[in-house]
Each structure stands twice: as C-alpha cells, then as structure tokens.
Design a protein around this motif. Structure first.
Motif, mmCIF file in Angstrom:
data_model
loop_
_atom_site.group_PDB
_atom_site.id
_atom_site.type_symbol
_atom_site.label_atom_id
_atom_site.label_comp_id
_atom_site.label_asym_id
_atom_site.label_seq_id
_atom_site.Cartn_x
_atom_site.Cartn_y
_atom_site.Cartn_z
ATOM 1 N N ARG A 29 -5.662 4.009 4.131
ATOM 2 C CA ARG A 29 -6.024 2.872 4.986
ATOM 3 C C ARG A 29 -5.781 3.195 6.457
ATOM 4 O O ARG A 29 -6.511 2.727 7.325
ATOM 5 N N ASN A 85 -10.855 11.154 -1.247
ATOM 6 C CA ASN A 85 -11.184 10.373 -2.450
ATOM 7 C C ASN A 85 -12.390 10.951 -3.180
ATOM 8 O O ASN A 85 -12.425 10.951 -4.413
ATOM 9 N N PHE A 101 0.850 -1.194 0.000
ATOM 10 C CA PHE A 101 0.000 0.000 0.000
ATOM 11 C C PHE A 101 0.887 1.246 0.000
ATOM 12 O O PHE A 101 1.003 1.939 1.008
ATOM 13 N N SER A 152 -2.166 5.478 -0.767
ATOM 14 C CA SER A 152 -3.049 4.339 -0.479
ATOM 15 C C SER A 152 -2.849 3.829 0.947
ATOM 16 O O SER A 152 -3.828 3.485 1.618
ATOM 17 N N SER A 200 -2.307 0.255 -10.899
ATOM 18 C CA SER A 200 -3.216 1.197 -10.237
ATOM 19 C C SER A 200 -4.050 1.961 -11.258
ATOM 20 O O SER A 200 -5.226 2.241 -11.024
#
Length: 180
Positions: free
Chosen positions: A21, A31, A13, A17, A169
């Motif tokens: 998380r 986002n 990650f 990213s 990605s």
C-alpha cells in the motif's frame, strides 16, 4: 513499528500488505510475480508451490512470510497445516513425494546461496520426475522469497502472532489471488 512511516495502521495491514500500500508502483510487479509463480497453471499444485515459499521463508526466519505462506499452503493441501508443519520441521521425513522433497532440497540450497544448487541436486530432482519447468520455478520461488523476506524484515514490518490473521488472508488469496 516499521522502520519507516507507512502512513497506515500496521496491524490492519501487516507485513508486505502495508508495504504494498505504501508503494503501489512496486506492488504491481511483485504481486504479478507471486501470482505467476504460486497460482498460475503449473505441474506443481498451488499448495506445493506455497509450501516451497513457506519452507524458504521459515529458513529465512521471516515470521510474517512463513506464517502467511504456511496458511496459504495449508488451505490448498489435503492434510493442511499438519503437512506444512511436518515439511517445515524436516522435509526428509515428511509424507511428501520424492520429487517435492528433491525440489525442497534445491530451494534450501538457493536460500543459502544460489551457487549451492549443484548439478547433483538438479539430477536428483530429475531422477524423481521433476521437469525443467518445476526446477526453474522452484529456484525462482526460492530466490523471490528470499527477496520478499528481506523486504518485509528489512523494513521491520508488523507480523501478527495469532494464526487467525493468516487464515483470513489465506481465504482471500485462494479465492482472489495476489493481484486483488
């Protein structure tokens, strides 16, 4: 290694990213903003908007964001990474529309300091056919990516060096978007 313990494998990650998380409460709005700015209905194509994000991220020397959004732009532009490289190297000589060139000048001004966006830059963009919406969103994309770049680099996140990581990605972003 990131400056804080994200509690996950940073190579699995990387960049933003892992940060998303780590703090899902902030990931949602970040986002959602990216989704609206880069993928929502707009007179500029998604590839052109990703190109603005990649260009600003390159000016900010944010490896992860520049590589990511370069791949995202390339996946949505007819001439792919060739055009992205040309724009990142010199938008004045890249084979893009005069309107996009004028918008990139505005984005570069925002990257330096929002107050560097002048009436002349805006008039030049309008003279090339840019709408108020396109000018507004160019400024907001540039400003948002200055924030995203500083978020990623300020926490020292991992950035893969192999282009394949970003291409994977890109496939996901193009098909599923930023909220997935």
């Amino acid at each position: 290694m990131a400056h804080i313990d994200l509690g996950l494998d940073e190579q699995q990650f990387p960049g933003i990213s892992g940060l998303m998380r780590y703090r899902p409460e902030t990931a949602g709005p970040l986002n959602a903003l990216a989704e609206v700015l880069l993928r929502g209905p707009h007179p500029l194509t998604a590839g052109e908007r990703e190109l603005i994000a990649a260009y600003v991220s390159g000016l900010n020397e944010c490896t992860f964001c520049c590589s990511s959004h370069s791949a995202f732009a390339a996946a949505q532009l007819d001439t792919g990474m060739t055009l992205v490289g040309q724009v990142r190297a010199d938008p004045d000589t890249a084979p893009i529309s005069a309107k996009l060139r004028a918008l990139l000048r505005i984005a570069a001004a925002v990257q330096q300091d929002g107050r560097k966006v002048t009436a002349d830059l805006v008039a030049a963009a309008r003279g090339e056919g840019a709408t108020d919406l396109e000018i507004h969103d160019t400024v907001l994309i540039a400003a948002a990516f200055c924030m995203y770049n500083r978020y990623v680099d300020g926490l020292g996140t991992f950035a893969p060096t192999e282009p394949a990581a970003y291409e994977e990605s890109a496939r996901r972003i193009v098909s599923e978007g930023y909220r997935a």
